[in-house]
Design a protein around this motif. Structure first.
Motif, PDB file in Angstrom:
ATOM      1  N   PRO A 132     -75.219   0.010  37.155  1.00  0.00           N
ATOM      2  CA  PRO A 132     -74.942  -1.377  37.546  1.00  0.00           C
ATOM      3  C   PRO A 132     -76.126  -2.291  37.234  1.00  0.00           C
ATOM      4  N   TRP A 133     -75.825  -3.557  37.021  1.00  0.00           N
ATOM      5  CA  TRP A 133     -76.842  -4.523  36.615  1.00  0.00           C
ATOM      6  C   TRP A 133     -77.987  -4.627  37.621  1.00  0.00           C
ATOM      7  N   PHE A 134     -77.682  -4.498  38.915  1.00  0.00           N
ATOM      8  CA  PHE A 134     -78.745  -4.658  39.910  1.00  0.00           C
ATOM      9  C   PHE A 134     -79.709  -3.484  39.894  1.00  0.00           C
ATOM     10  N   HIS A 135     -79.231  -2.289  39.495  1.00  0.00           N
ATOM     11  CA  HIS A 135     -80.143  -1.150  39.336  1.00  0.00           C
ATOM     12  C   HIS A 135     -81.059  -1.363  38.130  1.00  0.00           C
ATOM     13  N   LEU A 175     -85.514   3.679  32.603  1.00  0.00           N
ATOM     14  CA  LEU A 175     -84.690   2.510  32.303  1.00  0.00           C
ATOM     15  C   LEU A 175     -83.762   2.790  31.133  1.00  0.00           C
ATOM     16  N   ASP A 176     -84.278   3.446  30.097  1.00  0.00           N
ATOM     17  CA  ASP A 176     -83.443   3.784  28.945  1.00  0.00           C
ATOM     18  C   ASP A 176     -82.290   4.698  29.339  1.00  0.00           C
ATOM     19  N   SER A 177     -82.570   5.666  30.173  1.00  0.00           N
ATOM     20  CA  SER A 177     -81.489   6.570  30.605  1.00  0.00           C
ATOM     21  C   SER A 177     -80.493   5.836  31.505  1.00  0.00           C
ATOM     22  N   MET A 178     -80.969   4.885  32.285  1.00  0.00           N
ATOM     23  CA  MET A 178     -80.055   4.096  33.121  1.00  0.00           C
ATOM     24  C   MET A 178     -79.145   3.233  32.247  1.00  0.00           C
ATOM     25  N   ARG A 179     -79.696   2.698  31.158  1.00  0.00           N
ATOM     26  CA  ARG A 179     -78.885   1.900  30.232  1.00  0.00           C
ATOM     27  C   ARG A 179     -77.815   2.759  29.574  1.00  0.00           C
TER      28      ARG A 179
END
Length: 140
Positions: free
Chosen positions: A33-36, A24-28
């Motif tokens: 996108p918000w849905f991911h 999640l941190d790497s996705m942030r």
């Protein structure tokens, strides 16, 4: 299941939770996108719930069924259908009819709430097993 296996699997779920949080941190950081991000938050909640369930509820199946199924769901439903609704309608039965409805209600709601608690326990067990398998794959 032995206590060593149970603690190992609880540790495995904890490692999976940490891996999902890092993801999640790497996705942030990558501006996903918000849905991911929402889906990843849901995944973290699912793993956290499974870890908590594994440690707290899994060791005692019958207690879980009583606490969640019978007392948590069946008893309130019995009270609502057998007392609250008839009082709200102004048609509370008396005598033999009341006794029959109470006995029938206890049998119906008791059986239904047992099946509900048992099904919920099985569902949680399947989710937890799936997550443990994913954690084992992740570890390798």
């Amino acid at each position: 299941m032995r206590m060593a296996d149970q603690s190992f699997q609880a540790e495995l779920l904890q490692r999976l939770l940490e891996a999902e949080t890092r993801r999640l941190d790497s996705m942030r950081r990558s501006s996903a996108p918000w849905f991911h991000l929402l889906r990843q938050h849901w995944r973290i909640l699912q793993v956290h719930r499974a870890a908590r369930w594994w440690q707290r509820d899994r060791p005692d199946r019958s207690r879980f069924i009583w606490r969640v199924g019978i007392l948590g769901w069946g008893t309130p439903m019995f009270i609502v259908t057998e007392f609250a609704l008839p009082i709200a309608r102004g048609s509370m039965p008396r005598g033999a009819e009341l006794a029959f409805q109470l006995v029938l209600g206890v049998l119906v709601w008791g059986g239904a709430s047992y099946l509900f608690g048992r099904g919920l326990w099985r569902s949680e067990e399947k989710v937890c097993q799936r997550l443990l398998e994913e954690g084992a794959v992740l570890r390798e």
